[in-house]
Structures are given as structure tokens and as C-alpha cells.
Design an enzyme around this catalytic site. Structure first.
Site, PDB file in Angstrom:
ATOM      1  N   GLU A  82       0.715  -1.207   0.058  1.00  0.00           N
ATOM      2  CA  GLU A  82       0.057   0.052   0.127  1.00  0.00           C
ATOM      3  C   GLU A  82       0.735   1.410  -0.052  1.00  0.00           C
ATOM      4  O   GLU A  82       0.418   2.419   0.003  1.00  0.00           O
ATOM      5  CB  GLU A  82      -1.033   0.036   1.080  1.00  0.00           C
ATOM      6  CG  GLU A  82      -0.355  -0.044   2.414  1.00  0.00           C
ATOM      7  CD  GLU A  82      -1.390  -0.274   3.598  1.00  0.00           C
ATOM      8  OE1 GLU A  82      -2.089   0.729   3.577  1.00  0.00           O
ATOM      9  OE2 GLU A  82      -1.586  -1.127   4.502  1.00  0.00           O
ATOM     10  N   CYS A 118      -3.622  -2.963   4.400  1.00  0.00           N
ATOM     11  CA  CYS A 118      -3.012  -4.094   4.783  1.00  0.00           C
ATOM     12  C   CYS A 118      -3.399  -5.645   4.543  1.00  0.00           C
ATOM     13  O   CYS A 118      -2.751  -6.523   4.761  1.00  0.00           O
ATOM     14  CB  CYS A 118      -2.742  -3.996   6.359  1.00  0.00           C
ATOM     15  SG  CYS A 118      -2.388  -2.199   7.003  1.00  0.00           S
ATOM     16  N   HIS A 155      -3.270  -9.084  12.360  1.00  0.00           N
ATOM     17  CA  HIS A 155      -2.417  -7.945  11.768  1.00  0.00           C
ATOM     18  C   HIS A 155      -2.351  -7.103  12.873  1.00  0.00           C
ATOM     19  O   HIS A 155      -3.215  -6.761  13.659  1.00  0.00           O
ATOM     20  CB  HIS A 155      -3.705  -7.179  10.688  1.00  0.00           C
ATOM     21  CG  HIS A 155      -2.876  -5.637  10.493  1.00  0.00           C
ATOM     22  ND1 HIS A 155      -1.829  -5.614   9.805  1.00  0.00           N
ATOM     23  CD2 HIS A 155      -3.552  -4.786  10.540  1.00  0.00           C
ATOM     24  CE1 HIS A 155      -1.553  -4.358   9.700  1.00  0.00           C
ATOM     25  NE2 HIS A 155      -2.622  -3.593  10.095  1.00  0.00           N
TER      26      HIS A 155
HETATM   27  N1  CAA Z   1       1.659   3.855  30.540  1.00  0.00           N
HETATM   28  C1  CAA Z   1       0.939   3.116  29.903  1.00  0.00           C
HETATM   29  N2  CAA Z   1      -0.216   3.045  29.015  1.00  0.00           N
HETATM   30  C2  CAA Z   1      -0.280   4.508  28.446  1.00  0.00           C
HETATM   31  C3  CAA Z   1       0.268   5.547  28.927  1.00  0.00           C
HETATM   32  C4  CAA Z   1       1.527   5.300  30.159  1.00  0.00           C
HETATM   33  N3  CAA Z   1       2.150   6.453  30.422  1.00  0.00           N
HETATM   34  N4  CAA Z   1      -0.244   6.603  28.523  1.00  0.00           N
HETATM   35  C5  CAA Z   1      -1.365   6.204  27.631  1.00  0.00           C
HETATM   36  N5  CAA Z   1      -1.427   4.667  27.718  1.00  0.00           N
HETATM   37  C6  CAA Z   1      -2.255   3.951  26.962  1.00  0.00           C
HETATM   38  C7  CAA Z   1      -3.765   4.623  26.722  1.00  0.00           C
HETATM   39  O1  CAA Z   1      -4.337   4.062  27.931  1.00  0.00           O
HETATM   40  C8  CAA Z   1      -4.119   3.520  25.436  1.00  0.00           C
HETATM   41  O2  CAA Z   1      -4.383   2.377  25.948  1.00  0.00           O
HETATM   42  P1  CAA Z   1      -5.826   1.836  25.679  1.00  0.00           P
HETATM   43  O3  CAA Z   1      -5.972   1.975  24.226  1.00  0.00           O
HETATM   44  O4  CAA Z   1      -5.651   0.244  26.015  1.00  0.00           O
HETATM   45  O5  CAA Z   1      -7.003   2.614  26.285  1.00  0.00           O
HETATM   46  C9  CAA Z   1      -2.820   3.238  24.810  1.00  0.00           C
HETATM   47  O6  CAA Z   1      -1.632   4.031  25.590  1.00  0.00           O
HETATM   48  C10 CAA Z   1      -2.570   4.610  23.710  1.00  0.00           C
HETATM   49  O7  CAA Z   1      -3.187   5.791  24.236  1.00  0.00           O
HETATM   50  P2  CAA Z   1      -3.993   6.916  23.489  1.00  0.00           P
HETATM   51  O8  CAA Z   1      -5.056   6.177  22.919  1.00  0.00           O
HETATM   52  O9  CAA Z   1      -4.035   8.063  24.371  1.00  0.00           O
HETATM   53  O10 CAA Z   1      -2.844   7.327  22.144  1.00  0.00           O
HETATM   54  P3  CAA Z   1      -3.139   7.980  21.107  1.00  0.00           P
HETATM   55  O11 CAA Z   1      -4.359   9.032  21.040  1.00  0.00           O
HETATM   56  O12 CAA Z   1      -1.881   8.866  21.039  1.00  0.00           O
HETATM   57  O13 CAA Z   1      -3.737   7.073  19.780  1.00  0.00           O
HETATM   58  C11 CAA Z   1      -3.453   5.364  18.189  1.00  0.00           C
HETATM   59  C12 CAA Z   1      -3.276   5.679  19.532  1.00  0.00           C
HETATM   60  C13 CAA Z   1      -4.980   5.578  17.661  1.00  0.00           C
HETATM   61  C14 CAA Z   1      -2.997   3.921  17.970  1.00  0.00           C
HETATM   62  C15 CAA Z   1      -2.314   6.145  17.269  1.00  0.00           C
HETATM   63  O14 CAA Z   1      -1.174   5.767  17.489  1.00  0.00           O
HETATM   64  C16 CAA Z   1      -2.729   5.812  15.609  1.00  0.00           C
HETATM   65  O15 CAA Z   1      -3.476   6.739  15.180  1.00  0.00           O
HETATM   66  N6  CAA Z   1      -2.170   4.919  15.089  1.00  0.00           N
HETATM   67  C17 CAA Z   1      -2.209   4.569  13.892  1.00  0.00           C
HETATM   68  C18 CAA Z   1      -3.586   3.937  13.312  1.00  0.00           C
HETATM   69  C19 CAA Z   1      -3.573   2.632  13.783  1.00  0.00           C
HETATM   70  O16 CAA Z   1      -2.593   1.827  13.771  1.00  0.00           O
HETATM   71  N7  CAA Z   1      -5.086   2.017  13.949  1.00  0.00           N
HETATM   72  C20 CAA Z   1      -4.986   0.681  14.029  1.00  0.00           C
HETATM   73  C21 CAA Z   1      -6.151  -0.026  13.410  1.00  0.00           C
HETATM   74  S1  CAA Z   1      -6.258   0.235  11.572  1.00  0.00           S
HETATM   75  C22 CAA Z   1      -5.213  -0.814  11.067  1.00  0.00           C
HETATM   76  O17 CAA Z   1      -5.015  -2.054  11.787  1.00  0.00           O
HETATM   77  C23 CAA Z   1      -4.477  -0.654   9.793  1.00  0.00           C
HETATM   78  C24 CAA Z   1      -3.188  -0.049   9.751  1.00  0.00           C
HETATM   79  O18 CAA Z   1      -2.128  -1.017   9.646  1.00  0.00           O
HETATM   80  C25 CAA Z   1      -2.912   1.223  10.214  1.00  0.00           C
END
Ligand code: CAA
Length: 391
Positions: A83, A115, A237
Site C-alpha cells: 500500500e 494491509c 494484523h
Molecule cells: N503508560 C501506559 N499506558 C499508557 C500511558 C502510560 N504512561 N499513556 C497512555 N497509555 C495507553 C492508553 O491508556 C491507551 O491504551 P488503551 O488503548 O488500552 O486505552 C494507549 O496507551 C494509547 O493511548 P492513546 O489512545 O491516548 O494514544 P493516541 O491517542 O496517541 O493514539 C493510536 C493511539 C490511535 C493507536 C495512534 O497511535 C494511531 O492513530 N495509530 C495509527 C492508526 C492505527 O494503527 N490504527 C489501528 C487500526 S487500523 C489498522 O490496523 C490498519 C493499519 O495498519 C494502520
């Protein structure tokens, strides 16, 4: 379960990049508590391509050990899933075909559905081998995951390629019928043609993944698939490794089973060892989870493994495979470890510089600095043509 006249993965090899960015370095730079990266999303480091690496050079590095072991004579098809394509018209696999010296009597094509593309390629390969079991198909899944600097997606970046030889009477894994399928039109993650970085609605994408998992499991069950308890392990995945845990917990809920953390760890933890240090490799990610499982598990002979493939946008597929007796003799554990361990760490400035690097679009001659120690490199962009060389 039908075992598809014993067609499946005969050999599997992955490769990654020259450089690595540790999440501790990223966390120091962006002021994030490292617990969020290590435990919250389950990532330790991410592979970062050198200036002279891309999906083609990683694909060559992944596939070269396979053609060295099995030769090229029986390969009449190369299916290249990605992709993060490098051209809107020419299939990246044609460069790989040339760099590996594959026979001219072969077809090469590129496949895309986020993916999920690697799984589409695997299933198409099985169909081709079923039609003529003397033929083998080289399936490649290669991607560079790239989000904007300082965006929430940045810590989930990564890069890797997997190469799989699909054949009759496979040495590693028989792929089974049926598959459970699910498609829904959602905008959770996408990359318009004019952008080099992906756009994502991060939290929406997690929900979309879980809905697709649920839909494809329902179809898998309706098609007569195995019960959940049959599976020794699940390869999901893994856009970030914590996602596999979220997904399996959801699947247990859907099936009305306890979400016992020990049970979840039992079926998942050996599948995440590589992706936690490579980062997201999009089309390759689920097959790197398989490599991790096979390389780290005690004997899995005749055990069933479940696969959950998800591609944003979205398409999902669930299917099973059975591990073949004697498979351990054919694993590439040492090569996989070496690919990970040989990466050179980047400081934040070098990483950000590489991230922002792009070619001028003026049609001039633009040589690329020699950085990779891999078997193939991007030499230059010359009058809009990518030139590669092998070592
Ligand atoms: N210690 C331990 N854990 C902590 C922490 C700390 N100090 N601070 C935060 N966390 C935890 C949070 O509680 C959260 O856990 P949960 O999801 O279990 O609640 C986790 O860390 C992530 O925190 P946030 O949700 O606040 O993080 P974020 O807003 O920065 O976003 C994300 C996380 C959405 C994954 C972001 O990294 C993102 O957009 N990633 C890209 C998209 C992605 O990978 N999507 C997955 C599905 S799509 C797919 O699979 C296709 C693909 O390949 C992209």
C-alpha cells in the site's frame, strides 16, 4: 476443515531496513511517558528505511534467501502486495523479478487493499497452485508505514517485507478452507495519491478493525470454520502489537468466553516478538506475526493457527492453517534475528531528516547516497526512472 489439497506456505523469509529508531529516543524528544509506547501501544522500536531503501530493496532482501534455497524454475507468478507503492503504473515486483533473475516466463502483478493486500495475494496464489500444482507462486508483501512527524500515528511507524513461496505439499503451513470475509466502506485510514504520509482517524480505525473482526468471524463460523478453542495461536494484523490483544479480547467477548489475560497471552505473546521491534509493516505484519510464532514456539506440529487479516477501508479475512510435521528444519530464525539485530540506531535528527526526504520532481538525475548494507539498493532517480543495483 478442508486442507485445500495441501497447498500453503512452503518457505517464509522477512527483511527490514538499515536503520532503527528506538521508542526511548522518540519519547525523550516528544516528552511522552515511555510507558505509553512500551505498554500502551506495545512498541519498542521502529524500522526506518535508509535513503537507498524502499519496498523493492526490502522485497529483494526478503525473497533472495528463498530463491537461493529453491531456485526459480517453478516460479511462474510473482504477486507483490503493497500500500506504499512507488509507481502508479509499473508493478514494483518487476524490479524484484529483474534483481532476482526470475524467469521471463512469469507473470508479475501488484495488489492493493491496504494491509489486507498480502492475504489477497496468498489466497490468489493458492488458487493458481490448485490449478497447476507443479507451479509455485512467490508472494511478497512489502511496506513502509509513514505518518506525519509529531502525529499520533508516528510511534506506530515501521517497515519490512515478507516473501513466501506458495506451493503444493508445503513444508511450513497448510492453508485451510473456509475463509470468513467482511467488507465495509469506512474512512478509518487512507492515503490519497498526492500524499506521502497516511491519514488516519486513529480511534475510529481501532473500532473499524474490531467491527471487521466480528463480521469476518461471523462469516467464518457460518461457512463451517473451526471453533475458537481449536486454535493453538492467533496471528493478527498488528498495526501496533497491543492491537492484537484488543482484538483477541473482543473476539473472546463475541464468542461469549472469559477474557482471561493468561489465555490471551498464551495465544498471542509469541506472535508479537518481531512486530514490537519492527513497527507496522502493513501488508507484511500478519505474516511477520506468523514468522515470530514459528520461530519462538515449542513444537506446533499439526496444530491449527488462526489468521486475522485487516486492511483499512476496509476488508477483513479470517482463515486457519495447520503446521506441517518437520517444519522446524525449514525455519529462518537466525536470518530473521540478524535482520533485526543488524539495524543501526538513529538519533532523532537523522530520523527526522530521513522521514522528510523526497525526490525532486524535475526529471533530473538524482543519485542516492549509499547507506544500506542490504543486497539491493536504489541507485538514483534518473529522468523519472528508478534505477536499482544489486550487490
Ligand atoms: N503508560 C501506559 N499506558 C499508557 C500511558 C502510560 N504512561 N499513556 C497512555 N497509555 C495507553 C492508553 O491508556 C491507551 O491504551 P488503551 O488503548 O488500552 O486505552 C494507549 O496507551 C494509547 O493511548 P492513546 O489512545 O491516548 O494514544 P493516541 O491517542 O496517541 O493514539 C493510536 C493511539 C490511535 C493507536 C495512534 O497511535 C494511531 O492513530 N495509530 C495509527 C492508526 C492505527 O494503527 N490504527 C489501528 C487500526 S487500523 C489498522 O490496523 C490498519 C493499519 O495498519 C494502520
Amino acid at each position: 476443515m478442508t486442507q485445500d489439497a495441501a497447498i500453503g506456505i512452503h518457505d517464509l523469509s522477512f527483511a527490514t531496513t538499515e536503520f532503527v529508531l528506538n521508542h526511548t529516543t522518540l519519547a525523550e524528544h516528544d516528552g511522552t511517558d515511555i510507558g505509553k509506547y512500551h505498554r500502551g501501544i506495545g512498541q519498542q522500536s521502529m524500522s526506518v528505511p535508509a535513503a537507498d531503501e524502499d519496498i523493492v530493496t526490502m522485497a529483494v532482501a526478503a525473497a533472495a534467501p528463498i530463491t537461493a534455497r529453491h531456485g526459480t524454475d517453478q516460479i511462474r507468478t510473482v504477486l507483490f502486495a503493497t500500500e506504499t507503492s512507488i509507481d502508479q503504473s509499473k508493478a514494483a515486483g518487476i524490479y524484484v523479478h529483474s534483481l532476482l533473475g526470475l524467469p521471463s516466463s512469469a507473470r508479475v502483478v501488484e495488489l492493493k487493499q491496504a494491509c489486507y493486500g498480502g492475504t489477497a495475494a496468498l489466497q490468489l496464489a493458492i488458487g493458481l497452485v490448485r490449478r497447476d500444482p507443479t507451479q509455485r507462486v512467490l508472494v511478497i508483501a512489502s511496506d513502509v508505514s509513514k505518518y506525519e512527524l509529531d502525529s499520533p500515528g508516528e510511534p506506530t511507524q515501521g517497515a519490512a517485507a515478507v516473501a513466501m513461496l506458495v506451493a503444493a505439499d508445503p513444508a511450513l503451513l497448510r492453508i485451510e478452507d473456509p475463509s470468513g470475509l467482511y467488507t465495509a466502506d469506512v474512512m478509518d485510514f487512507w492515503r490519497p495519491n498526492y500524499r506521502s504520509t497516511a491519514l488516519v482517524d486513529g480511534h475510529e480505525s481501532i473500532t473499524a478493525y474490531l467491527q471487521a473482526l466480528e463480521g469476518s468471524w461471523k462469516d467464518y463460523t457460518e461457512q463451517g470454520g473451526r471453533p475458537l478453542g481449536d486454535f493453538a495461536a492467533f496471528c493478527y494484523h498488528q498495526p501496533f502489537t497491543k492491537m492484537a490483544y484488543k482484538a483477541h479480547c473482543h473476539l473472546l467477548n463475541v464468542c461469549g468466553q472469559d477474557t482471561d489475560p493468561d489465555e490471551i497471552a498464551r495465544v498471542l505473546e509469541l506472535t508479537t516478538a518481531y512486530n514490537t521491534v519492527l513497527g507496522n509493516s502493513y501488508t507484511a505484519s500478519m505474516y511477520i506475526a506468523l514468522a515470530s510464532l514459528l520461530d519462538h514456539a515449542d513444537d506446533l506440529t499439526d496444530r491449527a493457527v488462526g489468521f486475522v487479516s485487516y486492511g483499512s477501508g476496509s476488508v477483513a479475512e479470517i482463515f486457519g492453517g495447520t503446521v506441517v510435521p518437520g517444519y522446524r528444519k525449514h525455519l529462518r530464525t537466525a536470518g530473521h534475528r540478524e535482520a533485526i539485530d543488524r539495524r543501526r540506531p538513529l538519533d532523532i535528527a537523522r530520523y527526522r531528516e530521513l522521514h522528510e526526504r523526497s525526490f525532486p520532481t524535475d526529471g533530473g538525475v538524482h543519485p542516492v547516497p549509499r547507506q544500506t548494507g542490504g543486497p539491493a539498493r536504489l541507485l538514483a532517480l534518473d529522468h523519472h526512472k528508478r534505477l536499482y543495483e544489486s550487490r
